[in-house]
Design a protein around this motif. Sequence first.
Motif, PDB file in Angstrom:
ATOM      1  N   ILE A 281      29.077  -0.927  -4.344  1.00 29.91           N
ATOM      2  CA  ILE A 281      28.121  -0.558  -5.382  1.00 29.91           C
ATOM      3  C   ILE A 281      27.552  -1.861  -5.930  1.00 29.91           C
ATOM      4  CG2 ILE A 281      27.818   0.492  -7.652  1.00 29.91           C
ATOM      5  CD1 ILE A 281      30.139   2.370  -6.951  1.00 29.91           C
ATOM      6  N   ILE A 282      26.277  -2.112  -5.701  1.00 29.03           N
ATOM      7  CA  ILE A 282      25.663  -3.391  -6.050  1.00 29.03           C
ATOM      8  C   ILE A 282      25.105  -3.326  -7.463  1.00 29.03           C
ATOM      9  CG2 ILE A 282      24.079  -5.214  -5.311  1.00 29.03           C
ATOM     10  CD1 ILE A 282      26.288  -4.461  -3.301  1.00 29.03           C
ATOM     11  N   THR A 283      25.923  -3.686  -8.419  1.00 29.17           N
ATOM     12  CA  THR A 283      25.521  -3.748  -9.815  1.00 29.17           C
ATOM     13  C   THR A 283      26.370  -4.804 -10.506  1.00 29.17           C
ATOM     14  OG1 THR A 283      25.449  -2.544 -11.921  1.00 29.17           O
ATOM     15  CG2 THR A 283      27.128  -1.858 -10.332  1.00 29.17           C
ATOM     16  N   LYS A 284      25.802  -5.459 -11.505  1.00 27.11           N
ATOM     17  CA  LYS A 284      26.537  -6.478 -12.242  1.00 27.11           C
ATOM     18  C   LYS A 284      27.371  -5.890 -13.376  1.00 27.11           C
ATOM     19  CE  LYS A 284      23.415 -10.298 -11.129  1.00 27.11           C
ATOM     20  NZ  LYS A 284      22.568 -11.401 -11.642  1.00 27.11           N
ATOM     21  N   GLU A 285      27.297  -4.578 -13.554  1.00 26.55           N
ATOM     22  CA  GLU A 285      28.119  -3.929 -14.569  1.00 26.55           C
ATOM     23  C   GLU A 285      29.591  -3.965 -14.155  1.00 26.55           C
ATOM     24  OE1 GLU A 285      26.705  -0.028 -15.304  1.00 26.55           O
ATOM     25  OE2 GLU A 285      24.705  -0.674 -15.926  1.00 26.55           O
ATOM     26  N   SER A 286      30.461  -4.064 -15.153  1.00 30.03           N
ATOM     27  CA  SER A 286      31.895  -4.135 -14.910  1.00 30.03           C
ATOM     28  C   SER A 286      32.510  -2.767 -15.164  1.00 30.03           C
ATOM     29  CB  SER A 286      32.519  -5.185 -15.842  1.00 30.03           C
ATOM     30  OG  SER A 286      33.850  -5.458 -15.477  1.00 30.03           O
ATOM     31  N   PRO A 287      32.983  -2.075 -14.124  1.00 30.75           N
ATOM     32  CA  PRO A 287      33.526  -0.731 -14.324  1.00 30.75           C
ATOM     33  C   PRO A 287      34.834  -0.765 -15.104  1.00 30.75           C
ATOM     34  CG  PRO A 287      33.994  -1.482 -12.110  1.00 30.75           C
ATOM     35  CD  PRO A 287      33.097  -2.517 -12.722  1.00 30.75           C
ATOM     36  N   ARG A 288      35.166   0.344 -15.725  1.00 26.74           N
ATOM     37  CA  ARG A 288      36.412   0.406 -16.476  1.00 26.74           C
ATOM     38  C   ARG A 288      37.555   0.739 -15.528  1.00 26.74           C
ATOM     39  NH1 ARG A 288      37.379   0.199 -21.839  1.00 26.74           N
ATOM     40  NH2 ARG A 288      39.494   0.802 -22.474  1.00 26.74           N
ATOM     41  N   PHE A 289      38.646  -0.017 -15.650  1.00 25.62           N
ATOM     42  CA  PHE A 289      39.819   0.194 -14.811  1.00 25.62           C
ATOM     43  C   PHE A 289      40.851   1.098 -15.481  1.00 25.62           C
ATOM     44  CE2 PHE A 289      40.025  -3.558 -11.602  1.00 25.62           C
ATOM     45  CZ  PHE A 289      38.798  -3.187 -11.106  1.00 25.62           C
ATOM     46  N   PHE A 290      41.137   0.795 -16.765  1.00 24.21           N
ATOM     47  CA  PHE A 290      42.208   1.483 -17.484  1.00 24.21           C
ATOM     48  C   PHE A 290      41.689   2.088 -18.779  1.00 24.21           C
ATOM     49  CE2 PHE A 290      44.406  -1.905 -15.092  1.00 24.21           C
ATOM     50  CZ  PHE A 290      45.374  -1.160 -14.434  1.00 24.21           C
TER      51      PHE A 290
ATOM     52  N   TYR B 254      30.646 -18.763  -7.396  1.00 25.88           N
ATOM     53  CA  TYR B 254      29.312 -19.292  -7.107  1.00 25.88           C
ATOM     54  C   TYR B 254      28.675 -18.578  -5.911  1.00 25.88           C
ATOM     55  CZ  TYR B 254      25.573 -22.499  -5.853  1.00 25.88           C
ATOM     56  OH  TYR B 254      24.359 -23.025  -5.536  1.00 25.88           O
ATOM     57  N   LEU B 255      29.482 -18.256  -4.909  1.00 22.98           N
ATOM     58  CA  LEU B 255      28.933 -17.592  -3.734  1.00 22.98           C
ATOM     59  C   LEU B 255      28.363 -16.217  -4.075  1.00 22.98           C
ATOM     60  CD1 LEU B 255      31.527 -18.518  -0.953  1.00 22.98           C
ATOM     61  CD2 LEU B 255      29.359 -19.636  -1.500  1.00 22.98           C
ATOM     62  N   HIS B 256      28.904 -15.585  -5.090  1.00 23.19           N
ATOM     63  CA  HIS B 256      28.410 -14.267  -5.494  1.00 23.19           C
ATOM     64  C   HIS B 256      27.261 -14.361  -6.497  1.00 23.19           C
ATOM     65  CE1 HIS B 256      31.100 -11.232  -3.667  1.00 23.19           C
ATOM     66  NE2 HIS B 256      31.907 -12.271  -3.526  1.00 23.19           N
ATOM     67  N   HIS B 257      27.304 -15.362  -7.379  1.00 21.77           N
ATOM     68  CA  HIS B 257      26.336 -15.378  -8.474  1.00 21.77           C
ATOM     69  C   HIS B 257      25.399 -16.592  -8.468  1.00 21.77           C
ATOM     70  CE1 HIS B 257      27.765 -11.812 -10.588  1.00 21.77           C
ATOM     71  NE2 HIS B 257      28.970 -12.164 -10.182  1.00 21.77           N
TER      72      HIS B 257
ATOM     73  N   HIS C 151      35.622  -5.460  -3.233  1.00 15.19           N
ATOM     74  CA  HIS C 151      34.707  -4.979  -2.199  1.00 15.19           C
ATOM     75  C   HIS C 151      33.886  -3.796  -2.690  1.00 15.19           C
ATOM     76  CE1 HIS C 151      35.283  -7.216   1.603  1.00 15.19           C
ATOM     77  NE2 HIS C 151      36.346  -7.659   0.954  1.00 15.19           N
ATOM     78  N   LYS C 152      34.444  -3.000  -3.587  1.00 13.38           N
ATOM     79  CA  LYS C 152      33.688  -1.865  -4.122  1.00 13.38           C
ATOM     80  C   LYS C 152      32.622  -2.338  -5.104  1.00 13.38           C
ATOM     81  CE  LYS C 152      32.800   2.506  -4.363  1.00 13.38           C
ATOM     82  NZ  LYS C 152      32.311   3.224  -3.159  1.00 13.38           N
ATOM     83  N   HIS C 153      32.957  -3.323  -5.942  1.00 14.19           N
ATOM     84  CA  HIS C 153      32.035  -3.849  -6.953  1.00 14.19           C
ATOM     85  C   HIS C 153      31.924  -5.372  -6.780  1.00 14.19           C
ATOM     86  CE1 HIS C 153      31.871  -0.050  -9.231  1.00 14.19           C
ATOM     87  NE2 HIS C 153      33.142   0.066  -8.900  1.00 14.19           N
ATOM     88  N   PRO C 154      31.282  -5.851  -5.700  1.00  9.82           N
ATOM     89  CA  PRO C 154      31.282  -7.279  -5.390  1.00  9.82           C
ATOM     90  C   PRO C 154      30.563  -8.166  -6.397  1.00  9.82           C
ATOM     91  CG  PRO C 154      29.774  -6.104  -3.943  1.00  9.82           C
ATOM     92  CD  PRO C 154      30.547  -5.070  -4.686  1.00  9.82           C
TER      93      PRO C 154
END
Length: 236
Positions: free
Chosen positions: A33-42, A183-186, A127-130
């Motif tokens: 899922i290509i988004t810069k949002e940070s999903p909630r884990f807990f 750095y490689l991601h952003h 890998h799901k939220h790179p």
Amino acid sequence: MVAQGFTVDLNKPLVFQVGHLGDAYEEWAHQPIITKESPRFFANGLLELLTRTPWWAIPSVWVPVVGWLVSISANRGLPSPHLAATLVAGIFTWTLLEYSLHRFLFHMKPSGYWGNTLHYLIHGCHHKHPMDALRLVFPPAATAILLLPLWSLVKLSVPFNYAPAFLGGGLLGYIMYDCTHYYLHHGKPLKGVSHSLKRYHMDHHFKVQDKGFGITSDFWDKIFGTLPPKSSKKIG
């Protein structure tokens, strides 16, 4: 127990859902899922906070520790040339550890509810939220816990005067790894080594996820025959 046809609800905390995917987990985790949002884990706020780490925390916490470890070896009488060589040896050893952890632990084949859940926490979430910027680097508290057995191993295998500097070199390699990975991601390299590394790592995420396990270099991928095919696509 695995729910038949289970679907993850991305609007709810994820960690305790993904185990229910069963055999479908690995395919799900590798559909990014290509988004810069940070999903909630807990649902628990403290646990959630512990999973989020800004990239600058890594050098801020660990560079002083590297300096402290090097000073211990210096105070034990290790000459400067030996200090430098020991640091380089520690960094080089880290590159093999980096490759091995990524290939054999982070990309293990999980099974069962808890196997899927643990894998998601370790690497599946990446890998799901790179592009999740707050889960690209390893939380310092977890690193500190892992350093304890590693330090015991170094003390058993490296001479007394050299051991702190060797661990410092390994820790410096880790700092380079985590900052490079961020750095490689952003980052947006235009050309040269950094651009090639970014293309190489993006190929690992989006094309051939069973190859390209190095982050700071492709050296061990070349040694062990896990280089991804070359890509001509430009990385932004």
